[in-house]
Scaffold this motif. Structure first.
Motif, PDB file in Angstrom:
ATOM      1  N   THR B 145     -22.799  -0.252  17.033  1.00  0.00           N
ATOM      2  CA  THR B 145     -24.152  -0.593  17.569  1.00  0.00           C
ATOM      3  C   THR B 145     -24.608   0.377  18.598  1.00  0.00           C
ATOM      4  O   THR B 145     -25.754   0.448  19.225  1.00  0.00           O
ATOM      5  CB  THR B 145     -24.188  -2.142  18.066  1.00  0.00           C
ATOM      6  OG1 THR B 145     -22.930  -1.911  19.222  1.00  0.00           O
ATOM      7  CG2 THR B 145     -23.933  -3.010  17.310  1.00  0.00           C
ATOM      8  N   GLY B 179     -36.557  -5.470  19.420  1.00  0.00           N
ATOM      9  CA  GLY B 179     -35.172  -4.801  19.740  1.00  0.00           C
ATOM     10  C   GLY B 179     -34.665  -4.822  21.154  1.00  0.00           C
ATOM     11  O   GLY B 179     -34.028  -4.005  21.703  1.00  0.00           O
ATOM     12  N   VAL B 203     -31.325  -1.365  20.577  1.00  0.00           N
ATOM     13  CA  VAL B 203     -31.287  -0.500  19.306  1.00  0.00           C
ATOM     14  C   VAL B 203     -31.075   0.884  19.997  1.00  0.00           C
ATOM     15  O   VAL B 203     -31.773   1.453  20.807  1.00  0.00           O
ATOM     16  CB  VAL B 203     -32.708  -0.325  18.547  1.00  0.00           C
ATOM     17  CG1 VAL B 203     -32.459   0.423  17.387  1.00  0.00           C
ATOM     18  CG2 VAL B 203     -32.763  -1.749  18.020  1.00  0.00           C
TER      19      VAL B 203
END
Lengths: 324, 324
Positions: B145, B179, B203
C-alpha cells in the motif's frame, strides 16, 4: 459556628382577643384589624407597610424567598399586610393564619438575642393591643399546635457533609423524639437542594420559651459538631476538594444556570469557603448570593418579563459579576 | 484556517536497495544499517540520535504522543533508531516497517511547504544512500500500500462542530471514494476524544506527490468550510456557549482530571478561542496543552513513578498553572 449555622429565626403567633381568627373575618374587618396593628407597631419603631394586594406576584414570591413572609401568606392577599423593619430583621405578618405573626431573623446562631428582640417588641405591642391569652393554654392561636408560647424558634443549617453521608435522614427521625423537626429548605429532607436545612422546635405548649430555645440550641450545637467532623472526613478525599473547586470554576464562567444547579454549586463553594479553600470569598457573600439567585429575586432584580431561559442567563451573569 | 487545521504531516517511506526489509534483518544488520543512515543524515543537517533500546517506556510513549514516532515503532525496540531535528520538525525512524520513515510535521495547513522540506531531505539522502526504486512500482516498500511515492500526507483537524452534528461519520464514508481516509486521533471516528481527526491520502501508486497533496488540500479546504459553517450554527445556541465557557472554568479549577475529560474540555475551549470568546488565550497555547497533558507526557514532565490518580492530579495542577 457560622460555618454551619446560616441564620436564626424566632416567630411569635399572637391574636387579638376582640376579633375572630382571620379565617372567620371578612375583608373589611381584616383591614380594620390591620390598621389597628400597624398603628400600634409604628408607635414602637418605624416599619414599612406593604399591603399584599398592592404588590405583584413576583414581589410577593421574592419576599417568601427572602424568608420575610411565609408561603401561606401569599396564597391569598385579601386584607393581608406586612410590616417590615428598615433593616428587614423584623417582619410582622398581619392576617396570616393568626392575626399577628411576628418574626425576627438574624444571621448565624443567636437564639437568645433574636428572642430578646421579639420578646421586647411583643411586650410593647401587648401594651397597646389586647392579646388573646388563657392561663391554661397560654397564647390562643388558630391552630392548636401553636398554643402556649406561640413560638417557633428555628435555625437554618448548612449540612453538606451530613447530607453527603446520608446522615441527615437518620438524624431527622431521632429529632422528633426531642420535640424538634428538621427539613430541607427547598423540598423534603435529604432532597434539599444546596444542603440547607431548617431545624425548629415543634412543641409550644407546656414548655417555656427559654426551655424551648435551650433545647434547640443544644441540639444545634451537637449537629454542628457532627457536621464539622463529617467535613473533616470528606475533605480528606481529593475528589471532594476537586468537586468544590470545580463548582467555583463553573459559577464563575457559566452563561446559563438554573436555580437548583446554582444552589448546589454555591453549597459546595460555601463548604470550600468554610474550610479555607478560597481566600477571596466570605461566607456572608455566599449566603447573600444563595438568596439573590432565587427565581423571583432574579426577576425582581432584572425584569419580571424574563422567560425561564432568560432568567437562567441573568442568574449566570449575576453570579459571574459577583464572583469574578 | 488555523482555527480548524492544527498541523500538517508528510511522511516518506524509503528502503535501501542493498538490504532486505527490516523484518528480514537480524539485530546486527539493523544496527549496521542504522549507523549508515545516521551518518548520511548527519552530513546534511544536525540530528539528535535516539536509540530506542536505550530509552524508557515512558519516554518512548511520550514521543508517540507528540506524533514524532509511530505506535508501531515502540512495539519492538531492536535495532530501531530515531533521528530528530533540533526543532523536532523532522524525524527519521530507522528500521520501522521500512528502513527509513522520514517525517516532517508543521503547524497549521502547509502541505506544499512540508513536502518541500521532506523532498529536499529525501533528495540529499538519495545522493548518499541507494534507495530501492523500480520504474514500474516507484519506491519499493515492505507493504504494497506504500508503493509508488511512498508518501502519506495528512492534516490534523479540529472538528468539534461536525462531530457534534454527527456529520463526521457521513463525511468519512464519502472520503474513501476520493482516496482519503479520516479517523479520530484517539480511538475511532466519531468516538475521537477532543474532536481531533486525522485526514490522510491512501493512494501512493499511480499518482504524483503533487496530485496527492493537491487532492488532500482541496478536501481539507472543503472540510474547513463545512466545519466553520457548522460552528456558526451551533454557536448561536446559548447552551453551546455555556458549555464552552464552563469548560474553561473547570480546567482552571479542577484538582484532578483524567486525559479524556481534559481533552474534551480543551476541545471546547479551543472552539471558544477560535470564535473570540476568550481574549487571553491563543490557539497555539491550547494545542500545546493538548499535547502536554497526555499521559506519558505528564509522567515525563513530573515523574514516571506517579500512580494514575497522582497523574490526574498533576495534570490538573499543570492546567491550572498554565491557564490562570
Amino acid at each position: 459556628m457560622k460555618n454551619v449555622v446560616v441564620s436564626t429565626r424566632i416567630r411569635l403567633a399572637r391574636n387579638l382577643s376582640d376579633y375572630p381568627f382571620p379565617i372567620r373575618m371578612n375583608e373589611k374587618v381584616k383591614s380594620e384589624l390591620a390598621d389597628k396593628v400597624c398603628d400600634a407597631a409604628k408607635t414602637i419603631m418605624p416599619f414599612d407597610r406593604i399591603d399584599m394586594s398592592n404588590i405583584t406576584k413576583t414581589q410577593a414570591v421574592s419576599l417568601v424567598e427572602q424568608h420575610l413572609i411565609s408561603p401561606e401568606f401569599i396564597s391569598n392577599s385579601e386584607g393581608r399586610v406586612l410590616l417590615l423593619s428598615k433593616d428587614k430583621t423584623i417582619s410582622i405578618m398581619i392576617n396570616e393564619e393568626d392575626h399577628i405573626r411576628l418574626q425576627v431573623i438574624m444571621p448565624s446562631l443567636c437564639l437568645e438575642e433574636a428572642y430578646k428582640v421579639a420578646d421586647e417588641l411583643d411586650t410593647k405591642l401587648s401594651e397597646k393591643l389586647k392579646f388573646a391569652y388563657s392561663d391554661k393554654l397560654g397564647f390562643l392561636t388558630q391552630c392548636p399546635t401553636n398554643l402556649g408560647t406561640g413560638m417557633r424558634a428555628s435555625v437554618m443549617l448548612h449540612l453538606p457533609a451530613l447530607k453527603k453521608s446520608r446522615a441527615v435522614d437518620r438524624i431527622g427521625s431521632n429529632l422528633t423524639k426531642l420535640g424538634l423537626t428538621i427539613r430541607g429548605l427547598y423540598g423534603e429532607s435529604s432532597e434539599s437542594i444546596g444542603a440547607m436545612y431548617q431545624l425548629s422546635n415543634q412543641v409550644s405548649l407546656g414548655i417555656s420559651e427559654q426551655s424551648a430555645i435551650e433545647n434547640l440550641k443544644n441540639i444545634t450545637t451537637q449537629l454542628v459538631t457532627q457536621e464539622l467532623k463529617a467535613r473533616d472526613r470528606i475533605l480528606s478525599d481529593i475528589s471532594v476538594v476537586d468537586t468544590i473547586c470545580r463548582s467555583l470554576g463553573i459559577l464563575k464562567t457559566a452563561r446559563r444556570i438554573d436555580h437548583a444547579e446554582a444552589m448546589n454549586l454555591l453549597s459546595n463553594v460555601r463548604l470550600g469557603v468554610a474550610n479555607k479553600l478560597f481566600d477571596s470569598l466570605s461566607l456572608d457573600s455566599i449566603d447573600e448570593l444563595m438568596c439573590d439567585i432565587q427565581p423571583a429575586c432574579i426577576l425582581q432584580r432584572f425584569s419580571a418579563e424574563l422567560s425561564p431561559s432568560e432568567r437562567d442567563m441573568k442568574r449566570a451573569d449575576y453570579l459571574r459579576e459577583k464572583l469574578n
